[in-house]
Design a protein around this motif. Structure first.
Motif, PDB file in Angstrom:
ATOM      1  N   GLY A   1      16.685 -31.807  -7.508  1.00  0.00           N
ATOM      2  CA  GLY A   1      16.080 -31.923  -8.829  1.00  0.00           C
ATOM      3  C   GLY A   1      17.042 -32.250  -9.948  1.00  0.00           C
ATOM      4  N   SER A   2      18.327 -32.443  -9.638  1.00  0.00           N
ATOM      5  CA  SER A   2      19.286 -32.749 -10.710  1.00  0.00           C
ATOM      6  C   SER A   2      18.968 -34.068 -11.398  1.00  0.00           C
ATOM      7  N   SER A   3      18.385 -35.010 -10.664  1.00  0.00           N
ATOM      8  CA  SER A   3      18.006 -36.287 -11.275  1.00  0.00           C
ATOM      9  C   SER A   3      16.703 -36.191 -12.049  1.00  0.00           C
ATOM     10  N   ALA A   4      15.852 -35.211 -11.707  1.00  0.00           N
ATOM     11  CA  ALA A   4      14.565 -35.045 -12.384  1.00  0.00           C
ATOM     12  C   ALA A   4      14.684 -34.233 -13.670  1.00  0.00           C
ATOM     13  N   GLU A   5      15.692 -33.382 -13.742  1.00  0.00           N
ATOM     14  CA  GLU A   5      15.841 -32.481 -14.884  1.00  0.00           C
ATOM     15  C   GLU A   5      15.836 -33.186 -16.238  1.00  0.00           C
ATOM     16  N   PRO A   6      16.587 -34.272 -16.427  1.00  0.00           N
ATOM     17  CA  PRO A   6      16.608 -34.892 -17.756  1.00  0.00           C
ATOM     18  C   PRO A   6      15.246 -35.390 -18.210  1.00  0.00           C
ATOM     19  N   PHE A   7      14.410 -35.833 -17.268  1.00  0.00           N
ATOM     20  CA  PHE A   7      13.074 -36.310 -17.635  1.00  0.00           C
ATOM     21  C   PHE A   7      12.188 -35.144 -18.061  1.00  0.00           C
ATOM     22  N   ALA A   8      12.277 -34.041 -17.319  1.00  0.00           N
ATOM     23  CA  ALA A   8      11.517 -32.845 -17.702  1.00  0.00           C
ATOM     24  C   ALA A   8      11.987 -32.308 -19.050  1.00  0.00           C
ATOM     25  N   ASP A   9      13.303 -32.320 -19.258  1.00  0.00           N
ATOM     26  CA  ASP A   9      13.854 -31.830 -20.520  1.00  0.00           C
ATOM     27  C   ASP A   9      13.457 -32.714 -21.696  1.00  0.00           C
ATOM     28  N   ALA A  10      13.140 -33.980 -21.407  1.00  0.00           N
ATOM     29  CA  ALA A  10      12.706 -34.908 -22.457  1.00  0.00           C
ATOM     30  C   ALA A  10      11.219 -34.780 -22.760  1.00  0.00           C
ATOM     31  N   GLY A  11      10.526 -33.874 -22.069  1.00  0.00           N
ATOM     32  CA  GLY A  11       9.115 -33.623 -22.352  1.00  0.00           C
ATOM     33  C   GLY A  11       8.145 -34.361 -21.450  1.00  0.00           C
ATOM     34  N   ALA A  12       8.662 -35.034 -20.415  1.00  0.00           N
ATOM     35  CA  ALA A  12       7.782 -35.738 -19.487  1.00  0.00           C
ATOM     36  C   ALA A  12       7.240 -34.783 -18.433  1.00  0.00           C
ATOM     37  N   GLU A  13       6.019 -35.054 -17.977  1.00  0.00           N
ATOM     38  CA  GLU A  13       5.454 -34.334 -16.837  1.00  0.00           C
ATOM     39  C   GLU A  13       6.100 -34.922 -15.585  1.00  0.00           C
ATOM     40  N   THR A  14       7.042 -34.204 -15.007  1.00  0.00           N
ATOM     41  CA  THR A  14       7.922 -34.755 -13.981  1.00  0.00           C
ATOM     42  C   THR A  14       7.573 -34.219 -12.599  1.00  0.00           C
ATOM     43  N   VAL A  15       7.438 -35.126 -11.647  1.00  0.00           N
ATOM     44  CA  VAL A  15       7.216 -34.774 -10.243  1.00  0.00           C
ATOM     45  C   VAL A  15       8.444 -35.209  -9.461  1.00  0.00           C
ATOM     46  N   ALA A  16       9.082 -34.263  -8.776  1.00  0.00           N
ATOM     47  CA  ALA A  16      10.256 -34.545  -7.956  1.00  0.00           C
ATOM     48  C   ALA A  16       9.817 -34.600  -6.498  1.00  0.00           C
ATOM     49  N   CYS A  17      10.040 -35.728  -5.846  1.00  0.00           N
ATOM     50  CA  CYS A  17       9.574 -35.931  -4.478  1.00  0.00           C
ATOM     51  C   CYS A  17      10.763 -36.243  -3.573  1.00  0.00           C
ATOM     52  N   ASP A  18      10.804 -35.601  -2.405  1.00  0.00           N
ATOM     53  CA  ASP A  18      11.899 -35.832  -1.460  1.00  0.00           C
ATOM     54  C   ASP A  18      11.407 -35.593  -0.037  1.00  0.00           C
TER      55      ASP A  18
END
Length: 224
Positions: free
Chosen positions: A48-65
């Motif tokens: 989730g280290s790559s997803a964190e900045p998007f979530a922190d920017a207020g986006a509804e973020t889905v991390a898929c792996d």
């Protein structure tokens, strides 16, 4: 393999990239230009280290792996982010589900690059955005020689000091060497149906970010 390196994955990446990983991720966030309230899919999200900045920017973020081991670490670190197990060549999401889709240093690990790019296209809304960050081909020939020596010699040696599975980083080096260069990847993105494909080199071409858009839906004809 990724399950085995999950616990120390982010630390190992920071060491092996000589601290560049965080800078590269900031450039990706800028490239995707995510806005609060948008829905973003981060593929090959790992811990989730790559997803964190998007979530922190207020986006509804889905991390898929694809790696359950990576997802387990991510869920402990960021319980506010939705982590989903999924195959990039057969994504578990409906058509046009996301405003933007991104993948960082994961596309070369997918068994079928073209299928993954087509799936990203499918789940992105018309007019939505794509950003692919991946290791690439240094633009300077002399620098390329030094870089390849680092990949094949220094990188596996350094990984033995910090990684729980150093053999995985021998695979990493080999996969980077075999990966298409910037123009070849741009052509694959376009062939998958994306438009306005372009790329930006980072750190002399060690990394490149490819940007594209899904074509907007055609306007319905006037009922006259």
């Amino acid at each position: 393999m990724f399950d085995q390196v999950a616990e120390r994955y982010d630390l190992t990446n920071d060491v092996l990239s000589l601290g560049q990983t965080r800078l590269w991720r900031r450039r990706l966030v800028q490239a995707l230009d995510v806005r609060p309230g948008e829905r973003v899919l981060d593929l090959a999200a790992g811990t989730g280290s790559s997803a964190e900045p998007f979530a922190d920017a207020g986006a509804e973020t889905v991390a898929c792996d694809f790696s359950e081991g990576m997802l387990a670490v991510g869920r402990r670190r960021r319980p506010d982010i939705e982590f989903v197990h999924g195959d990039a060549t057969a994504l578990p999401f409906a058509d046009a589900s996301f405003d933007a889709v991104t993948i960082s240093f994961g596309l070369r690990n997918v068994v079928d690059t073209e299928a993954a790019l087509a799936e990203m296209h499918r789940v992105t809304r018309p007019g939505g955005r794509l950003a692919v960050m991946e290791f690439s081909d240094p633009s300077c020939a002399a620098f390329r020689t030094v870089y390849l020596e680092y990949l094949m010699r220094a990188l596996p040696s350094a990984a033995r000091r910090v990684s729980s599975n150093p053999e995985a980083y021998v695979y990493l080096a080999e996969s980077i060497r075999a990966w298409p260069d910037q123009d070849e990847l741009a052509a694959l993105v376009a062939e998958a149906g994306w438009e306005s494909v372009r790329y930006r080199n980072l750190t002399g071409g060690i990394v490149a970010i490819h940007h594209a858009r899904r074509p907007a839906a055609p306007h319905a004809p006037d009922a006259r």
